[in-house]
Design a protein around this motif. Structure first.
Motif, PDB file in Angstrom:
ATOM      1  N   LEU A 127     -28.027 -23.427  -2.232  1.00  0.00           N
ATOM      2  CA  LEU A 127     -27.505 -22.648  -1.102  1.00  0.00           C
ATOM      3  C   LEU A 127     -26.285 -21.865  -1.548  1.00  0.00           C
ATOM      4  N   THR A 128     -25.989 -20.779  -0.824  1.00  0.00           N
ATOM      5  CA  THR A 128     -24.643 -20.232  -0.918  1.00  0.00           C
ATOM      6  C   THR A 128     -23.994 -20.512   0.431  1.00  0.00           C
ATOM      7  N   ILE A 129     -22.720 -20.852   0.391  1.00  0.00           N
ATOM      8  CA  ILE A 129     -22.034 -21.298   1.600  1.00  0.00           C
ATOM      9  C   ILE A 129     -20.784 -20.440   1.775  1.00  0.00           C
ATOM     10  N   ALA A 130     -20.509 -20.008   3.014  1.00  0.00           N
ATOM     11  CA  ALA A 130     -19.331 -19.173   3.261  1.00  0.00           C
ATOM     12  C   ALA A 130     -18.068 -19.997   3.026  1.00  0.00           C
ATOM     13  N   SER A 131     -17.174 -19.487   2.198  1.00  0.00           N
ATOM     14  CA  SER A 131     -15.908 -20.179   1.949  1.00  0.00           C
ATOM     15  C   SER A 131     -14.851 -19.669   2.920  1.00  0.00           C
ATOM     16  N   GLU A 132     -13.958 -20.547   3.330  1.00  0.00           N
ATOM     17  CA  GLU A 132     -12.870 -20.117   4.232  1.00  0.00           C
ATOM     18  C   GLU A 132     -11.763 -19.403   3.461  1.00  0.00           C
ATOM     19  N   ARG A 133     -11.812 -19.506   2.106  1.00  0.00           N
ATOM     20  CA  ARG A 133     -10.738 -18.912   1.318  1.00  0.00           C
ATOM     21  C   ARG A 133     -11.166 -17.562   0.755  1.00  0.00           C
ATOM     22  N   PRO A 134     -10.276 -16.526   0.860  1.00  0.00           N
ATOM     23  CA  PRO A 134     -10.657 -15.211   0.318  1.00  0.00           C
ATOM     24  C   PRO A 134     -10.875 -15.303  -1.194  1.00  0.00           C
ATOM     25  N   GLY A 135     -11.820 -14.517  -1.687  1.00  0.00           N
ATOM     26  CA  GLY A 135     -12.048 -14.484  -3.134  1.00  0.00           C
ATOM     27  C   GLY A 135     -12.693 -15.757  -3.672  1.00  0.00           C
ATOM     28  N   HIS A 136     -13.303 -16.513  -2.811  1.00  0.00           N
ATOM     29  CA  HIS A 136     -13.983 -17.748  -3.250  1.00  0.00           C
ATOM     30  C   HIS A 136     -15.449 -17.727  -2.825  1.00  0.00           C
TER      31      HIS A 136
END
Ligand code: NAD
Length: 500
Positions: A127-136
């Motif tokens: 999976l790809t998962i949305a990160s809460e941190r920018p640029g991650h």
């Protein structure tokens, strides 16, 4: 008696030389007539360390092979199985007593899972998962896990191995197979077939798939070893109660496929012609020795009597006998012990108020085999004997008035493998599917004879494991969550500040 030269011919067609299958300590009997067909050398318990070490070494190499290339080995295995279908099917009949079409069907199931696993080798998706941190970015990835022990039961002597091995191999694991001590010859035959696939494949590591021959002590060695991260064990709940905690003690992963006590609800609207055919196949097929065999029939009071009458008529004409004969539908039980357990269950059922139809020793069957007439037992309630799995063709029949009552009976046993309803009422069908507590729930087909495309397994005392199709492959891999920071700063999750 089994014609030993015919047995030798079947063994030879599977690449096994009958002359080398003697002189050991493990006697193998054909359930057809009890004749001894081999006496195999057993794997000494002291050798299990070496077996496991070889598997670890093979794993270290195999996990570096790309998954689609691993799939190529399984594709070749499927081809070799196609070429050996008749021979291996005949050996399943000889060693496990299945009728010819069920022996062949079991091999077909192996071919099907090889096809499935070959495709899967290009689809071990993460999976790809949305990160809460920018640029991650976050990902979930799947990785080979290590040696996978496969402990199997006598009643599906070859298919259960293939469900596990085909997936484990494409997932990058090595395999150690401990077949039932009652059916080791079919395992040796599969090992030969696998060797042919390996020879065509070319560069697989030595020891990628090993077979060990012997009893529970070899299974116990695999269960206890921290070097074997996955133990897939198929068999009785009694066995699972030992294996599950042993593997858990060392934080290993177990995939448990244990006993079933499968039911069918027959509603007033059911197509009874279809229901009768489904009941007979699922209750007496494989002589009631499938984990998914139909054992409990929950029939609406308005049709119960009529159904029992039709079933007793159908049962009276069932051809029981030599499984090699094309006309036979019910072969032998695996051995005399199984027949004694069936008789004991029928006695207990009588003592608990049951009315027994059939269930006697079958006449017109080869001497030396444990042949029985399948039994129908009308029960006044779901008593103790009904709540147990007796691995024989006994069908307990109970009545119900409301669907709530029927579903409560269906769920009111310790096992949770397979279930079904016959109804033409959409509301009833959907309601049943929501409320059955089993791993398998069907409408207008029986509880047995699953296809490989779905995940197979059950809840409660059935053990909770899943094998075969859908995403069961995830049980053979290790999951990792990866976070990659492609920015030039180092923000912490949850807004935590930690400036140094
Ligand atoms: P069994 O439990 O006697 O043996 C199964 C396997 O477990 C054998 O290889 C045996 O040597 C091994 N074993 C036994 N004790 C062990 C221990 N303490 N440690 C490690 N290994 C051990 O079962 P069986 O009589 O061969 O098979 C019939 C049972 O299998 C039935 O209960 C049936 O429902 C179940 N079964 C379940 C499924 C499923 O998918 N749920 C499939 C087939 C059979």
């Amino acid at each position: 008696m089994t014609d030993l030269s015919a047995a030798a011919e079947i063994l030879a067609a599977c690449g096994l030389d009958a002359a080398t299958l003697n002189g050991g300590t493990l006697a193998v009997h054909s359930p057809i007539d009890g004749a001894e067909i081999a006496r195999l050398a057993e794997t000494p318990a002291a050798e299990m360390h070496a077996v496991i070490a070889r598997s670890q070494t093979a794993f270290a190499a195999w996990k570096t092979v790309s998954a689609p290339r691993r799939g190529e080995l399984v594709r070749l295995l499927g081809e070799e199985l196609r070429a050996s279908k008749d021979a291996l099917g005949a050996l399943v009949t000889l060693e496990a007593g299945k009728i010819v079409s069920e022996g062949l069907g079991e091999v077909q199931e192996m071919i099907d899972i090889c096809d499935f696993a070959t495709g899967l080798s290009r689809q071990l998706y993460g999976l790809t998962i949305a990160s809460e941190r920018p640029g991650h970015v976050m990902r979930e990835t799947w990785h080979p896990m290590g040696p996978c022990a496969v402990i199997t039961a006598f009643n599906f002597p070859v298919a259960v191995w293939s469900w596990n091995a085909a997936l484990a191999l494409v997932c990058g694991d090595s395999v150690i197979w401990k077949p039932s001590e009652k059916t080791p010859l079919t395992a040796l035959a599969c090992a030969r077939i696998f060797e042919r696939a390996l020879a065509r494949f070319g560069d697989a590591p030595e020891g990628l798939m090993q077979v060990v021959i012997g009893g529970a002590e070899l299974g116990a060695a695999l269960t206890a070893s921290a070097e074997v991260p996955i133990v897939s064990a198929t068999g009785s709940t009694r066995m699972g109660r030992i294996v599950g905690p042993e593997v858990a003690k060392r934080f290993g992963r177990s995939i448990l496929e244990l006993g079933g006590n499968n039911a069918m609800i027959v509603a007033p609207s059911a197509d009874l012609d279809m229901a009768v055919r489904a009941i007979v196949f699922s209750a007496v097929g494989t002589a009631g020795q499938r984990c998914t065999s139909l054992r409990r029939l929950i029939a609406h009071h308005s049709i119960r009597e009529q159904l029992v009458e039709r079933l007793t008529r159908a049962y009276a004409s069932l051809p029981v006998g030599d499984p090699r004969k094309g006309t036979t539908l019910v072969g032998p039980l695996i051995d005399a012990g199984a027949r004694a357990r069936m008789q004991a269950a029928l006695e207990q059922a009588k003592a608990e108020g049951g009315i027994v139809h059939g269930g006697k020793a079958a006449t017109n069957a080869p001497q030396g085999g444990a042949y029985v007439e399948p039994a129908i037992v009308e029960m006044p309630a779901q008593t103790a004997v009904v709540r147990e799995e007796t691995f024989a063709p006994i069908l307990y029949v109970m009545g119900y008035e409301t669907l709530d009552e029927a579903i409560a009976l269906q769920n009111g046993v310790p096992q949770g493998l397979s279930s079904c309803i016959f109804t033409l009422n959409l509301r009833e069908a959907e309601d049943f599917l929501q409320r059955s507590d089993c791993g398998i729930a069907n409408v207008n087909i029986g509880p047995s004879g699953a296809e490989i495309g779905g995940a197979f397994g059950g809840e409660k005392e059935t053990g909770g494991g899943r094998e075969s199709g859908s995403d069961a492959w995830k049980g053979y891999m290790r999951r990792a969550t990866n976070t990659v920071n492609y920015s030039a700063s180092l923000p912490l999750a949850q807004g935590v500040k930690f400036d140094v």
